[in-house]
Design a protein around this motif. Structure first.
Motif, PDB file in Angstrom:
ATOM      1  N   TYR A   3      42.651   1.689 -10.235  1.00 56.98           N
ATOM      2  CA  TYR A   3      41.396   2.412 -10.073  1.00 56.98           C
ATOM      3  C   TYR A   3      41.127   3.270 -11.306  1.00 56.98           C
ATOM      4  O   TYR A   3      42.000   4.006 -11.762  1.00 56.98           O
ATOM      5  CB  TYR A   3      41.468   3.278  -8.818  1.00 56.98           C
ATOM      6  N   GLU A   4      39.905   3.171 -11.838  1.00 50.89           N
ATOM      7  CA  GLU A   4      39.549   3.930 -13.034  1.00 50.89           C
ATOM      8  C   GLU A   4      38.435   4.935 -12.800  1.00 50.89           C
ATOM      9  O   GLU A   4      38.252   5.839 -13.603  1.00 50.89           O
ATOM     10  CB  GLU A   4      39.158   2.969 -14.155  1.00 50.89           C
ATOM     11  N   GLY A   5      37.661   4.765 -11.742  1.00 48.55           N
ATOM     12  CA  GLY A   5      36.607   5.735 -11.473  1.00 48.55           C
ATOM     13  C   GLY A   5      35.441   5.111 -10.727  1.00 48.55           C
ATOM     14  O   GLY A   5      35.334   3.889 -10.617  1.00 48.55           O
ATOM     15  N   THR A   6      34.575   5.979 -10.233  1.00 51.07           N
ATOM     16  CA  THR A   6      33.406   5.551  -9.485  1.00 51.07           C
ATOM     17  C   THR A   6      32.151   6.115 -10.133  1.00 51.07           C
ATOM     18  O   THR A   6      32.114   7.300 -10.490  1.00 51.07           O
ATOM     19  CB  THR A   6      33.493   6.020  -8.016  1.00 51.07           C
ATOM     20  N   CYS A  53      34.420  -4.588 -11.473  1.00 54.68           N
ATOM     21  CA  CYS A  53      33.716  -3.534 -10.748  1.00 54.68           C
ATOM     22  C   CYS A  53      33.352  -4.036  -9.358  1.00 54.68           C
ATOM     23  O   CYS A  53      33.282  -5.245  -9.114  1.00 54.68           O
ATOM     24  CB  CYS A  53      32.481  -3.051 -11.502  1.00 54.68           C
ATOM     25  N   VAL A  54      33.136  -3.090  -8.464  1.00 51.47           N
ATOM     26  CA  VAL A  54      32.908  -3.424  -7.056  1.00 51.47           C
ATOM     27  C   VAL A  54      32.042  -2.342  -6.420  1.00 51.47           C
ATOM     28  O   VAL A  54      32.224  -1.153  -6.709  1.00 51.47           O
ATOM     29  CB  VAL A  54      34.255  -3.565  -6.309  1.00 51.47           C
ATOM     30  N   TYR A  69      20.390   2.367  -3.676  1.00 51.08           N
ATOM     31  CA  TYR A  69      21.359   2.669  -4.717  1.00 51.08           C
ATOM     32  C   TYR A  69      22.764   2.536  -4.153  1.00 51.08           C
ATOM     33  O   TYR A  69      23.043   2.996  -3.053  1.00 51.08           O
ATOM     34  CB  TYR A  69      21.143   4.073  -5.280  1.00 51.08           C
ATOM     35  N   GLU A  70      23.633   1.925  -4.937  1.00 52.61           N
ATOM     36  CA  GLU A  70      25.016   1.692  -4.514  1.00 52.61           C
ATOM     37  C   GLU A  70      25.983   2.315  -5.513  1.00 52.61           C
ATOM     38  O   GLU A  70      25.791   2.227  -6.734  1.00 52.61           O
ATOM     39  CB  GLU A  70      25.304   0.181  -4.434  1.00 52.61           C
ATOM     40  N   ASP A  71      27.039   2.919  -4.982  1.00 51.12           N
ATOM     41  CA  ASP A  71      28.123   3.412  -5.822  1.00 51.12           C
ATOM     42  C   ASP A  71      28.981   2.224  -6.247  1.00 51.12           C
ATOM     43  O   ASP A  71      29.204   1.297  -5.457  1.00 51.12           O
ATOM     44  CB  ASP A  71      28.998   4.399  -5.049  1.00 51.12           C
ATOM     45  N   VAL A  72      29.468   2.279  -7.481  1.00 46.56           N
ATOM     46  CA  VAL A  72      30.286   1.192  -8.009  1.00 46.56           C
ATOM     47  C   VAL A  72      31.594   1.776  -8.551  1.00 46.56           C
ATOM     48  O   VAL A  72      31.573   2.741  -9.321  1.00 46.56           O
ATOM     49  CB  VAL A  72      29.544   0.423  -9.130  1.00 46.56           C
ATOM     50  N   ILE A  99      37.856  -4.401  -2.890  1.00 42.45           N
ATOM     51  CA  ILE A  99      38.698  -3.327  -3.431  1.00 42.45           C
ATOM     52  C   ILE A  99      40.169  -3.656  -3.191  1.00 42.45           C
ATOM     53  O   ILE A  99      41.009  -3.485  -4.079  1.00 42.45           O
ATOM     54  CB  ILE A  99      38.307  -1.966  -2.820  1.00 42.45           C
ATOM     55  N   GLU A 100      40.489  -4.168  -2.011  1.00 39.74           N
ATOM     56  CA  GLU A 100      41.870  -4.560  -1.714  1.00 39.74           C
ATOM     57  C   GLU A 100      42.339  -5.699  -2.612  1.00 39.74           C
ATOM     58  O   GLU A 100      43.492  -5.726  -3.036  1.00 39.74           O
ATOM     59  CB  GLU A 100      42.030  -4.917  -0.238  1.00 39.74           C
TER      60      GLU A 100
END
Length: 178
Positions: free
Chosen positions: A147-150, A128-129, A161-164, A137-138
């Motif tokens: 990629y599986e989802g955010t 995860c990132v 708060y951060e999106d992962v 990500i690169e």
């Protein structure tokens, strides 16, 4: 211990603590990782290396120092945390800022994915990132992870708060591309 064209991946040793302390004390590194604190506490590297050894003995986590073959410099870390009951492993890594943009994380990640599927016989590898970490990500994409989802606002880092995003690959997918 593993080797790649330019790297040696080996278990951490006590002598690595000063380099770990120096590299992880960078705010730019800490800003884009989930588990590196800032400021990095004095002496914490020694404690962290000891915990890596304990987890390795239990067989549920493999943390490797990323070492340059040519100079023997420690440039970062890559860890595979294994859930044996599910036959899956999570990859996490960091590279010290002086060594960014050289492909070391990608090279190490490719080798650890191979270890996960061939030696450990895992069925799935994932990572995860934080979405703001474009370089990581690169690395995941170049390493073959898909990629599986955010998850929006999934973690709280420094009161923000951060999106992962999640990336992963199954063993049969890996075998088709390798």
């Amino acid at each position: 211990m593993f080797e790649t064209d330019r790297l040696v991946l080996r278990p951490f040793e006590e002598k690595d603590a000063p380099a770990v302390q120096t590299l992880t004390s960078n705010i730019e590194l800490a800003r884009t990782t989930l588990h590196i604190p800032y400021p990095y506490p004095a002496g914490y590297a020694t404690h962290w290396i000891a915990s890596c050894k304990d987890r390795l003995k239990k067989g549920n986590s493999y943390s490797f120092a990323i070492i340059l073959k040519e100079t023997t410099e420690l440039v970062g870390c890559i860890t595979l945390t294994v859930a044996l009951n599910h036959k899956r492993g999570e990859i996490a890594y960091w590279i010290g800022k002086p060594y960014w943009h050289n492909g070391y994380a990608t090279e190490a990640t490719i080798r650890i994915i191979e270890f996960a599927f061939h030696q450990l016989q895992l069925n799935r590898v994932w990572a995860c990132v934080m979405t703001k970490n474009k370089a990581s990500i690169e690395v995941m994409k170049k390493s073959g992870l898909l990629y599986e989802g955010t998850f929006p606002q999934h973690v709280l880092k420094w009161e923000q708060y951060e999106d992962v995003s999640y990336y992963g690959i199954l063993k049969d997918q890996y075998e088709k591309i390798s």
